[in-house]
Design a protein around this motif. Structure first.
Motif, short mmCIF file in Angstrom:
data_model
loop_
_atom_site.label_atom_id
_atom_site.label_comp_id
_atom_site.label_asym_id
_atom_site.label_seq_id
_atom_site.Cartn_x
_atom_site.Cartn_y
_atom_site.Cartn_z
N HIS A 162 0.75 -1.17 0.19
CA HIS A 162 -0.36 0.13 0.01
C HIS A 162 0.80 1.32 -0.05
N HIS A 202 0.55 4.01 1.87
CA HIS A 202 1.00 4.53 3.38
C HIS A 202 1.96 3.36 4.03
N ARG A 240 -5.77 5.60 9.40
CA ARG A 240 -7.12 4.87 8.95
C ARG A 240 -6.88 3.80 7.90
N GLU A 298 -7.67 1.85 4.72
CA GLU A 298 -8.37 2.28 3.54
C GLU A 298 -7.95 1.37 2.25
N VAL A 299 -8.73 0.99 1.36
CA VAL A 299 -8.19 0.15 0.49
C VAL A 299 -7.24 0.76 -0.60
N VAL A 326 -4.48 2.22 0.23
CA VAL A 326 -3.84 2.99 1.03
C VAL A 326 -3.37 2.63 2.16
N CYS A 327 -3.64 1.89 3.03
CA CYS A 327 -3.17 1.23 4.40
C CYS A 327 -3.93 0.32 4.76
N CYS A 328 -3.30 -0.53 5.50
CA CYS A 328 -3.95 -1.56 6.24
C CYS A 328 -3.70 -1.73 7.62
#
Length: 728
Positions: A13, A15, A27, A29-30, A32-34
């Protein structure tokens, strides 16, 4: 790209690529971050879920194979324990590289122990009870296996092998010089040109009688092949010349390249036309001649090649041509290997001087006429007569003509190790004279095969020690690379055992055999074989002995049994065969009370044994082998043994098989103690070689005489000075 790399790219991702915080509050997000998750192996690490696969490559709790898995260690352990495991890893083995020297016996030395060694061999019957004698016999056996007979006696090899060597040399010589026999040409050049084009195959199939070129004796097959080889090299040189940055330095480059391309095109066209004509069946003459390039090419065998090279090539190209093809120019007679004496105006009038090799430079005696006047003055030369002398004129028996193979071979290798050359070597006396040395031998076992060793020759001979009992340390001049009389320990030990082996075996025992650890009679040079071992371990009484089969030292405990102690039970007549079988163990041979113990008790008992004892106990029975095998993981070591597997189709392949074994290390001795034995002087009272010379009558000293015993005053220095003072 592997599936793992593709998966890592998909799960990564934006991030997570730059986030390394354990307290990340981003947070989810698909793409972007896990989410942040801890390690499932409880190592304490926190990371984003997409980085779990990368973390497993560094996690200290992941079970991985040992670092020595390629050397046979089968253990899997956590990554954090790999460093500590190396100290006890069974694959961490060390090969002892201790070397020493042992020279042959010098029969010309009056202080050599020849009489001692002969008597010791007769008494011990080759068993080698003494430590120095046992080691010398083992070293001699290793030396015999390494000494090749062909190195010293090439003239005594079998005739078949000599003919094969000459045939191979003739083939190579024919290929290099361009002139060979018909059989050699047919076999060699057919195999070389088998993969060439159709034009080349057409040339090879032509008969050998057709020869072209200005130089006589040149085969047409070789001519065409060399022409093709040098044509390709010329094309490569032209292409390299065209890529140079500065074309002004080579003004003729374009013309040469164009001429070369035109010439190559003409040759290819001619060859193609010839091939097409043969395929159509229109031409029936196979002996068509190639275009005459004897006056335009750059081949070494062509006439005027040196003049064309100077005109067509630059100085750089000319020098490279001479470097690569100078040998062929010499072979074809275009240039001379050395400048003729009459043309050399610098060194032509000087006298030749021998090249410095093994001996230092010496001014030629021919510069001093007076030292060699006897060679030119016939009146000063000694009278001599030419006559034929045969071995029979010496008056020796026919059996005396033959020499001992072992003694002669050891002498030859010793001369090469000490002096740097063989016994029969030519020696340059000065610039004009050379002393040619010859040495002939007559052996009963001659002729020898090509790979015959001295051990194969002496296999049926009585055992005789021809090496010295004293060993020496290696030095910079005599080592394993330059001397054949070096010996290597070569035993393999676990890394934790190597220090004890080197200290006890090489430092304590081996270096002290000559008079310290093992002491011989002072009259040993006369033949006395008495010997005593002065030391034993301080913790217990044991005797140091040498095992010739294992080629290592070991300790033999000295058991003291009292008279009233019945260590072995008496054999009762009422015992049944079943009772005796149970008492004798599973094998049923003899009374082995140890084998009747439970398996767990046997494992506990064997855990107190050293590695050498375990290796020997495993050879007693199947039960003892199973008991000792249970200690291999803890006490043993694993090594790779290479084996050659031959398949049915004729191919062979080498494979490495892991082998578990125990080392040859005996119980570690931290300190030694002097043995309670009488001194060596007490042996001299009963030594058969100690002969006394008693004298009953007084013997006058050298300073005593009848005149000095009279009443005359002895002239002393004091009286002389006193008389001289009075006279003054």
């Amino acid at each position: 790209m592997s599936s793992r790399s593709r998966a890592s790219r998909v799960r990564q991702h934006v991030h997570c690529d730059s986030c390394y915080s354990r307290r990340c509050r981003a947070r989810v997000e698909v793409s972007v971050c896990c989410a942040v998750t801890p390690c499932r192996l409880h190592c304490g690490a926190l990371f984003h879920l997409c980085k779990e696969e990368d973390h497993l490559l560094l996690c200290p709790n992941v079970r991985v194979p040992c670092l020595n898995v390629g050397y046979g260690c089968p253990l899997h352990l956590p990554r954090s324990s790999q460093a500590a495991h190396l100290q006890v890893c069974p694959a961490s083995v060390v090969c002892c590289s201790m070397e020493w020297l042992r020279w042959p016996i010098d029969e010309t030395n009056p202080h050599s122990n020849i009489a001692l060694q002969e008597n010791a061999m007769e008494e011990n019957k080759g068993q080698g009870e003494a430590l120095d004698l046992a080691m010398a016999l083992v070293d001699q056996s290793d030396l015999y296996d390494r000494l090749k007979m062909k190195h010293l006696y090439p003239e005594m090899m079998e005739e078949e092998e000599i003919k094969e060597d000459k045939k191979e040399g003739k083939i190579v010589e024919g290929f290099v010089n361009g002139v060979a026999d018909k059989e050699t040409d047919g076999e060699l050049f057919t195999s070389v040109t088998a993969g060439n084009s159709s034009c080349q195959n057409n040339v090879v199939e032509e008969p050998e009688d057709n020869q072209v070129g200005p130089v006589g004796g040149i085969n047409r097959e070789k001519y065409n092949m060399y022409e093709m080889m040098f044509g390709m090299e010329r094309g490569g040189c032209a292409a390299a010349q065209a890529n140079q940055d500065n074309p002004n330095q080579n003004p003729k480059h374009g013309e040469k390249a164009t001429a070369q391309k035109h010439q190559d095109g003409v040759l290819e066209k001619t060859c193609a036309d010839q091939t097409g004509t043969e395929n159509d069946g229109a031409a029936t003459d196979k002996n068509c001649l190639m275009p005459d390039t004897s006056k335009t090419g750059h081949a070494p065998w062509q006439e005027g090649v040196l003049e064309r090279l100077q005109e067509d090539l630059t100085p750089q190209e000319y020098n490279m041509y001479m470097v690569h093809h100078g040998r062929m120019l010499v072979s074809f007679g275009k240039i001379q290997a050395c400048t003729p004496r009459e043309k050399d105006f610098v060194y032509g009038s000087l006298e030749p001087i021998p090249v410095q090799t093994l001996r230092s430079f010496k001014i030629p005696d021919s510069y001093h006429y007076r030292r060699r006047v006897h060679l030119y003055d016939m009146s000063a030369r000694a009278q001599s007569e030419s006559c034929s002398v045969d071995t029979s004129d010496l008056g020796a028996n026919e059996e005396d003509w033959f020499t001992d193979e072992a003694a002669a071979t050891l002498l030859g290798y010793a001369e090469e190790a000490v002096m740097g050359h063989k016994i029969s070597v030519s020696k340059a006396a000065d610039g004009l004279y050379v002393d040619v040395g010859t040495q002939t031998h007559s052996f009963h076992s001659a002729p020898f095969k090509g790979k015959t060793t001295l051990a194969e020759v002496m296999v049926d001979r009585p055992l005789k020690l021809l090496l010295q009992l004293q060993a020496e340390s290696v030095n910079s001049r005599n080592n394993s690379t330059s001397c054949a009389f070096t010996y290597l320990c070569g035993h393999t030990f676990h890394r934790r055992e190597f220090a004890a082996h080197y200290r006890n075996v090489h430092s304590d025992i081996q270096t002290g055999l000559s008079g310290w650890f093992e002491q011989r009679c002072p009259l040993a040079y006369l033949g006395c074989t008495y010997i005593q071992k002065r030391f034993h371990p301080s913790t217990h009484k044991a005797t140091v002995c040498y095992n010739q089969q294992l080629r290592t030292f070991n300790l033999r405990p000295s058991l003291v049994v009292s008279e009233g102690d019945d260590s072995q039970p008496s054999k009762s007549s009422g015992d049944s065969p079943l009772t005796r079988r149970r008492r004798g163990g599973q094998t049923g041979v003899g009374e082995d009370s140890l084998s009747g113990l439970p398996y767990e008790v046997l494992c506990h008992i064997t855990s107190f044994l050293d590695s050498l004892s375990l290796s020997q106990l495993a050879l007693v029975s199947k039960l003892m082998r199973q008991v000792c095998s249970s200690l291999l993981q803890e006490r043993g070591m694993v090594t790779l043994r290479w084996e050659r597997n031959t398949y049915s189709h004729g191919g062979a392949k080498w494979k490495a098989q892991p082998v578990w074994e125990f080392s040859h290390l005996f119980s570690t001795v931290d300190s030694w103690q002097m043995a309670d034995i009488p001194p060596i002087s007490s042996h001299l009272k009963v030594c058969p070689y100690y002969e006394t010379s008693p004298h009953s009558e007084p013997i006058p000293l050298p300073s005593m005489s009848e005149k000095q015993g009279s009443s005359q005053e002895r002239i002393t220095l004091v009286n002389h000075l006193t008389e001289k003072r009075l006279q003054q």
